[in-house]
Design a protein around this motif. Structure first.
Motif, PDB file in Angstrom:
ATOM      1  N   PHE A 240      -6.777   3.138   0.186  1.00  0.00           N
ATOM      2  CA  PHE A 240      -5.762   2.406   0.930  1.00  0.00           C
ATOM      3  C   PHE A 240      -5.097   1.399   0.001  1.00  0.00           C
ATOM      4  CE2 PHE A 240      -4.746  -1.247   3.884  1.00  0.00           C
ATOM      5  CZ  PHE A 240      -3.674  -0.632   4.502  1.00  0.00           C
ATOM      6  N   VAL A 241      -3.771   1.481  -0.107  1.00  0.00           N
ATOM      7  CA  VAL A 241      -3.015   0.610  -1.010  1.00  0.00           C
ATOM      8  C   VAL A 241      -1.830   0.006  -0.262  1.00  0.00           C
ATOM      9  CG1 VAL A 241      -1.620   0.484  -3.117  1.00  0.00           C
ATOM     10  CG2 VAL A 241      -3.662   1.930  -3.066  1.00  0.00           C
ATOM     11  N   VAL A 242      -1.623  -1.302  -0.435  1.00  0.00           N
ATOM     12  CA  VAL A 242      -0.447  -1.987   0.091  1.00  0.00           C
ATOM     13  C   VAL A 242       0.227  -2.704  -1.073  1.00  0.00           C
ATOM     14  CG1 VAL A 242       0.439  -3.774   1.641  1.00  0.00           C
ATOM     15  CG2 VAL A 242      -1.437  -2.301   2.377  1.00  0.00           C
ATOM     16  N   LYS A 243       1.536  -2.487  -1.228  1.00  0.00           N
ATOM     17  CA  LYS A 243       2.281  -3.054  -2.339  1.00  0.00           C
ATOM     18  C   LYS A 243       3.512  -3.781  -1.822  1.00  0.00           C
ATOM     19  CE  LYS A 243       4.507  -1.594  -6.671  1.00  0.00           C
ATOM     20  NZ  LYS A 243       4.813  -0.424  -7.534  1.00  0.00           N
ATOM     21  N   GLU A 244       3.774  -4.993  -2.358  1.00  0.00           N
ATOM     22  CA  GLU A 244       4.980  -5.726  -2.011  1.00  0.00           C
ATOM     23  C   GLU A 244       6.067  -5.320  -3.001  1.00  0.00           C
ATOM     24  OE1 GLU A 244       8.066  -7.854  -1.138  1.00  0.00           O
ATOM     25  OE2 GLU A 244       7.170  -8.559  -3.014  1.00  0.00           O
ATOM     26  N   LEU A 245       7.198  -4.858  -2.487  1.00  0.00           N
ATOM     27  CA  LEU A 245       8.172  -4.176  -3.329  1.00  0.00           C
ATOM     28  C   LEU A 245       8.951  -5.096  -4.255  1.00  0.00           C
ATOM     29  CD1 LEU A 245       9.543  -1.521  -0.815  1.00  0.00           C
ATOM     30  CD2 LEU A 245       7.836  -1.241  -2.606  1.00  0.00           C
TER      31      LEU A 245
ATOM     32  N   THR B 254      -8.066  -0.557  -2.231  1.00  0.00           N
ATOM     33  CA  THR B 254      -9.473  -0.480  -1.890  1.00  0.00           C
ATOM     34  C   THR B 254      -9.779   0.826  -1.160  1.00  0.00           C
ATOM     35  OG1 THR B 254     -11.295  -1.724  -0.863  1.00  0.00           O
ATOM     36  CG2 THR B 254      -9.230  -1.600   0.367  1.00  0.00           C
ATOM     37  N   MET B 255     -11.057   1.050  -0.904  1.00  0.00           N
ATOM     38  CA  MET B 255     -11.504   2.213  -0.143  1.00  0.00           C
ATOM     39  C   MET B 255     -11.893   1.759   1.261  1.00  0.00           C
ATOM     40  SD  MET B 255     -11.116   4.509  -2.446  1.00  0.00           S
ATOM     41  CE  MET B 255     -11.884   5.965  -1.679  1.00  0.00           C
ATOM     42  N   VAL B 256     -11.456   2.511   2.270  1.00  0.00           N
ATOM     43  CA  VAL B 256     -11.761   2.168   3.661  1.00  0.00           C
ATOM     44  C   VAL B 256     -12.247   3.416   4.389  1.00  0.00           C
ATOM     45  CG1 VAL B 256     -10.095   0.280   3.784  1.00  0.00           C
ATOM     46  CG2 VAL B 256      -9.381   2.588   4.394  1.00  0.00           C
TER      47      VAL B 256
END
Length: 260
Positions: A82-87, A96-98
């Protein structure tokens, strides 16, 4: 006619071979398992836009602050990436792994301070007892002289009074922190919850409010508020809630920040 019959027989044989081949190759193959995902990012950044990936697949690239991305994810056994990126800043908030639950799950990212790692909350299904709720608090208000102790009381909606013994005491809370969850009773409509905020390790109310009676939600003189995130009768009670503690004048409010 003989040629036509032979041709028909050949076609029929080809169809049968195709059917048998399909049965061998995939008829008994299980369909992929999926989960309905609800993804939210709450950030102190100015007008951020986020992209979200699971297992390197882009789920969305225009998630706004405190918006919600609703999507379906193919669920695999075990953990998923799972990855969240601010553009605009090209900043990776979460990598991380979920483990995702079925049939649905909620992933909430809280970035209250860009100098500290964001917090990730993952929930799915419910192991909460019936007529209960899970409650935690987030402290993120510079107006609160942290550290503080947060006293949680059950209150009676009929008499507007607090119980004499707190349900729970959250000790030594600092700014930009989230408490552990506790389970609270939501079994009937006369139950409410109120807070008192005290200087950590003392019995002194912040900022010295002494009137603990008359705790109606619209009575700022009491220094407390009854309605904390979950209200009896307002909907399903067996959910997780994170209430944000903020200072307003001479008293304290708690509004629902994250619910899942």
């Amino acid at each position: 006619m003989i040629k036509q019959s032979a041709l028909s027989a050949i076609c029929l044989a080809a169809i049968l071979v195709t059917i048998i081949s399909c049965q061998k190759d995939g008829e008994l193959r299980e369909a992929p398992q999926v989960t309905d995902a609800f993804i939210r990012v709450i950030s102190s950044r100015t007008n951020p836009v986020f992209s979200v990936f699971v297992d390197d697949k882009l789920l969305g690239d225009s998630l706004g602050n405190n918006g919600e991305l609703r999507t379906t994810i193919v669920k695999t056994d075990g953990s998923q990436h799972f990855v969240v990126k601010e553009l605009s800043s090209n900043t990776i908030l979460v990598d991380t792994m979920v483990v995702l639950a079925r049939p649905d799950c909620v992933l909430s990212v809280l970035e209250s301070d860009t100098t500290a790692p964001p917090l990730l909350f993952v929930s799915g299904g419910s192991d909460i007892p019936e007529d209960s709720a899970r409650l935690a608090f987030y402290v993120g208000d510079p107006g609160i002289p942290t550290p503080v102790d947060l006293y949680l009381y059950q209150s009676d909606w009929a008499s507007y009074t607090l119980d004499t013994v707190p349900v729970h005491i959250y000790r030594n809370l600092n700014n930009y922190s989230v408490t552990d969850f506790i389970t609270v009773d939501m079994s009937h409509g006369e139950i409410g919850y109120s807070i008192l905020v005290k200087y950590s390790g003392t019995d002194q109310l912040v900022p010295g409010i002494t009137n603990n009676t008359g705790v109606m939600w619209d009575n700022p003189g009491s220094g407390v508020r009854v309605s904390i995130c979950v209200l009896p009768g307002s909907g399903p009670s067996n959910v997780h809630n994170i209430a944000r503690l903020v200072k307003s004048g001479n008293f304290y409010l708690t509004g629902c920040m994250i619910s899942f």
